[in-house]
Design an enzyme around this catalytic site. Structure first.
Site, PDB file in Angstrom:
ATOM      1  N   HIS A   1     -20.693  12.099   2.813  1.00 37.90           N
ATOM      2  CA  HIS A   1     -21.119  13.246   3.601  1.00 37.90           C
ATOM      3  C   HIS A   1     -20.806  14.572   2.908  1.00 37.90           C
ATOM      4  O   HIS A   1     -21.357  15.614   3.268  1.00 37.90           O
ATOM      5  CB  HIS A   1     -20.473  13.206   4.992  1.00 37.90           C
ATOM      6  CG  HIS A   1     -18.977  13.253   4.969  1.00 37.90           C
ATOM      7  ND1 HIS A   1     -18.205  12.211   4.531  1.00 37.90           N
ATOM      8  CD2 HIS A   1     -18.108  14.228   5.334  1.00 37.90           C
ATOM      9  CE1 HIS A   1     -16.926  12.534   4.623  1.00 37.90           C
ATOM     10  NE2 HIS A   1     -16.840  13.755   5.106  1.00 37.90           N
TER      11      HIS A   1
ATOM     12  N   ARG B   1      -3.188  -6.539  -3.056  1.00 34.29           N
ATOM     13  CA  ARG B   1      -3.214  -7.364  -1.854  1.00 34.29           C
ATOM     14  C   ARG B   1      -3.877  -8.716  -2.125  1.00 34.29           C
ATOM     15  O   ARG B   1      -4.607  -8.897  -3.095  1.00 34.29           O
ATOM     16  CB  ARG B   1      -3.980  -6.641  -0.741  1.00 34.29           C
ATOM     17  CG  ARG B   1      -5.408  -6.290  -1.121  1.00 34.29           C
ATOM     18  CD  ARG B   1      -6.092  -5.404  -0.097  1.00 34.29           C
ATOM     19  NE  ARG B   1      -7.468  -5.100  -0.474  1.00 34.29           N
ATOM     20  CZ  ARG B   1      -7.830  -4.106  -1.263  1.00 34.29           C
ATOM     21  NH1 ARG B   1      -6.912  -3.287  -1.743  1.00 34.29           N
ATOM     22  NH2 ARG B   1      -9.104  -3.905  -1.574  1.00 34.29           N
TER      23      ARG B   1
ATOM     24  N   ASN C   1      -2.656   0.247  -4.115  1.00 35.79           N
ATOM     25  CA  ASN C   1      -2.405  -0.934  -3.309  1.00 35.79           C
ATOM     26  C   ASN C   1      -2.795  -2.179  -4.072  1.00 35.79           C
ATOM     27  O   ASN C   1      -3.654  -2.136  -4.953  1.00 35.79           O
ATOM     28  CB  ASN C   1      -3.092  -0.870  -1.934  1.00 35.79           C
ATOM     29  CG  ASN C   1      -4.581  -1.086  -2.025  1.00 35.79           C
ATOM     30  OD1 ASN C   1      -5.053  -2.212  -2.189  1.00 35.79           O
ATOM     31  ND2 ASN C   1      -5.348  -0.008  -1.918  1.00 35.79           N
TER      32      ASN C   1
ATOM     33  N   GLY D   1      -5.575  -5.228  14.737  1.00 31.22           N
ATOM     34  CA  GLY D   1      -4.380  -5.072  15.560  1.00 31.22           C
ATOM     35  C   GLY D   1      -3.131  -4.745  14.779  1.00 31.22           C
ATOM     36  O   GLY D   1      -2.022  -5.048  15.210  1.00 31.22           O
ATOM     37  N   GLY D   2      -3.285  -4.142  13.615  1.00 30.97           N
ATOM     38  CA  GLY D   2      -2.134  -3.756  12.814  1.00 30.97           C
ATOM     39  C   GLY D   2      -1.357  -2.618  13.461  1.00 30.97           C
ATOM     40  O   GLY D   2      -1.757  -2.045  14.478  1.00 30.97           O
TER      41      GLY D   2
ATOM     42  N   HIS E   1      -2.370   7.230  -4.878  1.00 39.31           N
ATOM     43  CA  HIS E   1      -2.530   6.100  -3.967  1.00 39.31           C
ATOM     44  C   HIS E   1      -2.611   4.828  -4.792  1.00 39.31           C
ATOM     45  O   HIS E   1      -3.173   4.821  -5.888  1.00 39.31           O
ATOM     46  CB  HIS E   1      -3.816   6.263  -3.142  1.00 39.31           C
ATOM     47  CG  HIS E   1      -4.319   4.973  -2.547  1.00 39.31           C
ATOM     48  ND1 HIS E   1      -5.383   4.266  -3.098  1.00 39.31           N
ATOM     49  CD2 HIS E   1      -3.897   4.253  -1.481  1.00 39.31           C
ATOM     50  CE1 HIS E   1      -5.589   3.177  -2.369  1.00 39.31           C
ATOM     51  NE2 HIS E   1      -4.701   3.140  -1.402  1.00 39.31           N
TER      52      HIS E   1
ATOM     53  N   SER F   1       0.849  -1.183   0.000  1.00 39.45           N
ATOM     54  CA  SER F   1       0.000   0.000   0.000  1.00 39.45           C
ATOM     55  C   SER F   1       0.885   1.232   0.000  1.00 39.45           C
ATOM     56  O   SER F   1       1.868   1.298   0.750  1.00 39.45           O
ATOM     57  CB  SER F   1      -0.912   0.008   1.233  1.00 39.45           C
ATOM     58  OG  SER F   1      -1.741   1.158   1.235  1.00 39.45           O
TER      59      SER F   1
END
Length: 306
Positions: free
Chosen positions: A175, A110, A108, A258-259, A106, A92
């Site tokens: 939004h 995976r 990534n 939990g990265g 950007h 990423s």
């Protein structure tokens, strides 16, 4: 499948090396590297370049995390994943140039795989790349999408259109009722081809990123800019932050599983601002960004019509 999980991992780490080398040559700086371990299993290799001649902040991260089970929040919409071990690996990156005439980019790519003894593994690929300009140029937008189209072409006539539309839909701030940028490609849960073909498509997208971005960088890097333009860049970067913290699936998965927080949040820009109810001057280049570029456009069709 003939390709293995190790083949995917080796490719992703090699891609990280090549992308970092390309940006180091363009910037003249060197990425700071930090290897890390995840308490629940796995780890990664974070690389960050800050305050360079070209890149104000850029991160190119590889991670490979695994565990005995996914958090409930991650498997809520996929109950078939409950009770399975999992592996998630990916590359990423986010590049925030200093010059507001160079877009933020950007990308990534995976792989996710969940396994359970006695049952077939559940796997899919995901990824893509998207472009977030501040002072956009049509030439750059067309080029970006031409490269995206070429990356998809070997895999079917409808692939680019499908994943372009998915990108436009995904990178959308509900939004604000506006897209984050001018799009590109986005795909997820990709397993409708065999493993080798899906892996080949992921590689095609991964290889296309530099071909799409670096010509834009070289065209715009010497364009003069003003303090006012930097302020507008910081204002629009606020939209980037809002999307990543509210909607981005990768950010949410990383934090929920939990990265490593520092690596996950490396995508955030170093300078950003919000102005209460601020609007650009009518008819200005700043206003043209949202009025013209951040619209539902078919860049390739429009380029052919010109």
């Amino acid at each position: 499948m003939t390709a293995s999980i190790d083949d995917v991992k080796n490719y992703l780490m090699d891609l990280q090396d090549r992308i970092c080398n390309a940006f180091e040559q363009a910037d003249g700086g060197v990425f700071f590297e930090e290897s890390w371990e995840r308490p629940g299993g796995g780890g990664g290799r974070t690389r960050v370049l800050e305050n360079g001649a070209l890149i104000e902040k850029g991160g190119v991260n590889f991670s490979h995390v695994y565990g005995d089970s996914l958090p409930p929040s991650a498997s809520a919409h996929r109950p078939e994943l409950a009770g399975r071990t999992f592996q998630a690996m990916g590359l990423s990156l986010v590049i925030h140039p200093e010059n507001p005439h160079i877009p933020t980019s950007h990308a990534n790519v995976r792989l996710f795989i969940a396994e359970k003894p006695g049952e077939e593994p559940i796997w899919w690929f995901g990824g893509g790349f998207d472009l977030t300009p501040y002072y956009a140029e049509e030439e750059d937008c067309v080029h970006w999408h031409q490269v995206a189209h070429a990356a998809c072409a070997p895999f079917g006539d409808t692939v680019y259109a499908e994943y372009k539309e998915w990108c436009d839909r995904y990178f959308y701030l509900k939004h604000r009722d506006e897209p984050r940028g001018i799009g590109g490609l986005f795909f997820d849960d990709l397993n409708h081809w065999d493993f080798d073909t899906c892996f080949a498509f992921m590689r095609s997208v991964g290889e296309a990123y530099l071909a799409a971005y670096m010509p834009i960088v070289e065209r715009r890097r010497h364009t003069p800019f003003t303090a006012q333009q930097r302020e507008f860049q910081a204002y629009r970067r606020g939209r980037y932050v809002e999307f990543n913290l509210v909607f981005d699936r990768g950010t949410l998965f990383g934090l929920q599983s939990g990265g490593r927080t520092e690596s996950i949040l490396m995508s955030l820009p170093p300078q950003v601002r919000w102005g209460y109810a601020w609007q650009p001057e009518p008819g200005s280049r700043e206003a043209r960004l949202t009025e013209y570029f951040l619209q539902d456009r078919d860049w390739l069709a429009e380029a052919q019509d010109q």
